[in-house]
Design a protein around this motif. Structure first.
Motif, PDB file in Angstrom:
ATOM      1  N   THR A   7      -0.149   6.994  -0.390  1.00 33.77           N
ATOM      2  CA  THR A   7      -0.485   5.804  -1.170  1.00 33.77           C
ATOM      3  C   THR A   7       0.790   5.135  -1.651  1.00 33.77           C
ATOM      4  O   THR A   7       1.704   5.811  -2.121  1.00 33.77           O
ATOM      5  N   PHE A   8       0.872   3.836  -1.539  1.00 31.94           N
ATOM      6  CA  PHE A   8       1.938   3.076  -2.179  1.00 31.94           C
ATOM      7  C   PHE A   8       1.485   2.880  -3.618  1.00 31.94           C
ATOM      8  O   PHE A   8       0.447   2.273  -3.864  1.00 31.94           O
ATOM      9  N   ASP A   9       2.249   3.393  -4.575  1.00 32.06           N
ATOM     10  CA  ASP A   9       1.784   3.373  -5.952  1.00 32.06           C
ATOM     11  C   ASP A   9       2.954   3.561  -6.912  1.00 32.06           C
ATOM     12  O   ASP A   9       4.072   3.849  -6.512  1.00 32.06           O
ATOM     13  N   SER A  10       2.670   3.399  -8.186  1.00 30.85           N
ATOM     14  CA  SER A  10       3.623   3.678  -9.252  1.00 30.85           C
ATOM     15  C   SER A  10       2.857   4.199 -10.455  1.00 30.85           C
ATOM     16  O   SER A  10       1.864   3.599 -10.858  1.00 30.85           O
ATOM     17  N   LYS A  11       3.302   5.296 -11.013  1.00 29.72           N
ATOM     18  CA  LYS A  11       2.667   5.854 -12.202  1.00 29.72           C
ATOM     19  C   LYS A  11       3.068   5.096 -13.461  1.00 29.72           C
ATOM     20  O   LYS A  11       2.399   5.172 -14.470  1.00 29.72           O
ATOM     21  N   TYR A  12       4.173   4.373 -13.406  1.00 33.09           N
ATOM     22  CA  TYR A  12       4.767   3.843 -14.629  1.00 33.09           C
ATOM     23  C   TYR A  12       4.604   2.348 -14.836  1.00 33.09           C
ATOM     24  O   TYR A  12       4.940   1.832 -15.882  1.00 33.09           O
ATOM     25  N   ASN A  13       4.121   1.635 -13.840  1.00 30.67           N
ATOM     26  CA  ASN A  13       3.844   0.209 -14.029  1.00 30.67           C
ATOM     27  C   ASN A  13       2.815  -0.248 -13.007  1.00 30.67           C
ATOM     28  O   ASN A  13       2.308   0.555 -12.235  1.00 30.67           O
ATOM     29  N   THR A  29      16.367  -9.011  -1.327  1.00 33.23           N
ATOM     30  CA  THR A  29      17.371  -8.342  -0.496  1.00 33.23           C
ATOM     31  C   THR A  29      17.546  -6.875  -0.846  1.00 33.23           C
ATOM     32  O   THR A  29      18.293  -6.167  -0.194  1.00 33.23           O
ATOM     33  N   ASN A  30      16.864  -6.417  -1.895  1.00 32.90           N
ATOM     34  CA  ASN A  30      16.940  -5.017  -2.294  1.00 32.90           C
ATOM     35  C   ASN A  30      15.588  -4.620  -2.866  1.00 32.90           C
ATOM     36  O   ASN A  30      15.257  -4.962  -3.984  1.00 32.90           O
ATOM     37  N   ILE A  31      14.808  -3.917  -2.050  1.00 32.92           N
ATOM     38  CA  ILE A  31      13.461  -3.534  -2.468  1.00 32.92           C
ATOM     39  C   ILE A  31      13.387  -2.014  -2.606  1.00 32.92           C
ATOM     40  O   ILE A  31      13.993  -1.282  -1.827  1.00 32.92           O
ATOM     41  N   PHE A  32      12.690  -1.551  -3.617  1.00 34.61           N
ATOM     42  CA  PHE A  32      12.464  -0.126  -3.855  1.00 34.61           C
ATOM     43  C   PHE A  32      10.966   0.112  -3.787  1.00 34.61           C
ATOM     44  O   PHE A  32      10.191  -0.570  -4.470  1.00 34.61           O
ATOM     45  N   VAL A  33      10.552   1.062  -2.952  1.00 35.02           N
ATOM     46  CA  VAL A  33       9.142   1.336  -2.721  1.00 35.02           C
ATOM     47  C   VAL A  33       8.853   2.800  -3.043  1.00 35.02           C
ATOM     48  O   VAL A  33       9.587   3.683  -2.607  1.00 35.02           O
ATOM     49  N   GLN A  34       7.785   3.035  -3.818  1.00 34.72           N
ATOM     50  CA  GLN A  34       7.354   4.401  -4.095  1.00 34.72           C
ATOM     51  C   GLN A  34       6.131   4.715  -3.259  1.00 34.72           C
ATOM     52  O   GLN A  34       5.169   3.929  -3.226  1.00 34.72           O
ATOM     53  N   ILE A  35       6.174   5.874  -2.573  1.00 32.92           N
ATOM     54  CA  ILE A  35       5.085   6.298  -1.716  1.00 32.92           C
ATOM     55  C   ILE A  35       4.694   7.709  -2.132  1.00 32.92           C
ATOM     56  O   ILE A  35       5.514   8.616  -2.094  1.00 32.92           O
ATOM     57  N   TYR A  36       3.441   7.881  -2.535  1.00 32.89           N
ATOM     58  CA  TYR A  36       2.926   9.186  -2.928  1.00 32.89           C
ATOM     59  C   TYR A  36       2.168   9.799  -1.755  1.00 32.89           C
ATOM     60  O   TYR A  36       1.264   9.177  -1.207  1.00 32.89           O
ATOM     61  N   PHE A  37       2.558  11.020  -1.390  1.00 33.50           N
ATOM     62  CA  PHE A  37       1.905  11.755  -0.318  1.00 33.50           C
ATOM     63  C   PHE A  37       1.007  12.831  -0.910  1.00 33.50           C
ATOM     64  O   PHE A  37       1.262  13.334  -2.003  1.00 33.50           O
ATOM     65  N   LYS A  38      -0.032  13.190  -0.175  1.00 37.42           N
ATOM     66  CA  LYS A  38      -0.876  14.306  -0.585  1.00 37.42           C
ATOM     67  C   LYS A  38       0.011  15.542  -0.724  1.00 37.42           C
ATOM     68  O   LYS A  38       1.016  15.684  -0.022  1.00 37.42           O
ATOM     69  N   ASP A  39      -0.357  16.432  -1.620  1.00 34.67           N
ATOM     70  CA  ASP A  39       0.417  17.642  -1.845  1.00 34.67           C
ATOM     71  C   ASP A  39       0.608  18.435  -0.552  1.00 34.67           C
ATOM     72  O   ASP A  39      -0.288  18.499   0.291  1.00 34.67           O
ATOM     73  N   HIS A  40       1.788  18.988  -0.412  1.00 34.35           N
ATOM     74  CA  HIS A  40       2.171  19.841   0.718  1.00 34.35           C
ATOM     75  C   HIS A  40       2.178  19.102   2.053  1.00 34.35           C
ATOM     76  O   HIS A  40       2.020  19.719   3.099  1.00 34.35           O
ATOM     77  N   SER A  41       2.348  17.786   2.023  1.00 34.90           N
ATOM     78  CA  SER A  41       2.366  17.036   3.280  1.00 34.90           C
ATOM     79  C   SER A  41       3.749  16.488   3.620  1.00 34.90           C
ATOM     80  O   SER A  41       3.944  16.004   4.728  1.00 34.90           O
TER      81      SER A  41
END
Length: 101
Positions: A7-13, A29-41
């Motif tokens: 999932t593309f997501d953020s816990k903080y905003n 020109t500078n992007i930061f992406v958070q991606i959450y994976f299922k546990d142990h994947s």
């Protein structure tokens, strides 16, 4: 934006990506992406990981943070760091010791 494994997501905003800088035309020109994976994947044993990384790499070219859902630990890579590898499979193999377990 998600599938059954990540999932593309953020816990903080409310935003799953952050534009950290823009050029004079307003293009990010500078992007930061958070991606959450299922546990142990986030392991080399995940037969879908190469395909998932390739999909993500096609969407974004800058900076990535990979996190498993129940963890606060993440691993970070820039597009330039990833581009140093011959293939996504090579990237996964060489960083497998750093992937979250």
């Amino acid at each position: 934006m998600q599938n059954r494994r990540f999932t593309f997501d953020s816990k903080y905003n409310d935003y799953w990506f952050k534009c950290r800088a823009t050029n004079d035309k307003g293009k990010c020109t500078n992007i930061f992406v958070q991606i959450y994976f299922k546990d142990h994947s986030l392991t080399q044993a995940n037969s879908h990981l190469e395909e998932e990384f390739n999909t993500i790499f096609m969407l974004f070219e800058k900076r990535y943070s990979f996190i498993e859902e129940s963890s606060d630990n993440s691993i970070h890579f820039t597009g330039a760091e990833i581009a140093q590898y011959a293939s996504t499979a090579d990237f996964i193999k060489k960083i497998s010791t750093n992937l979250l377990q």
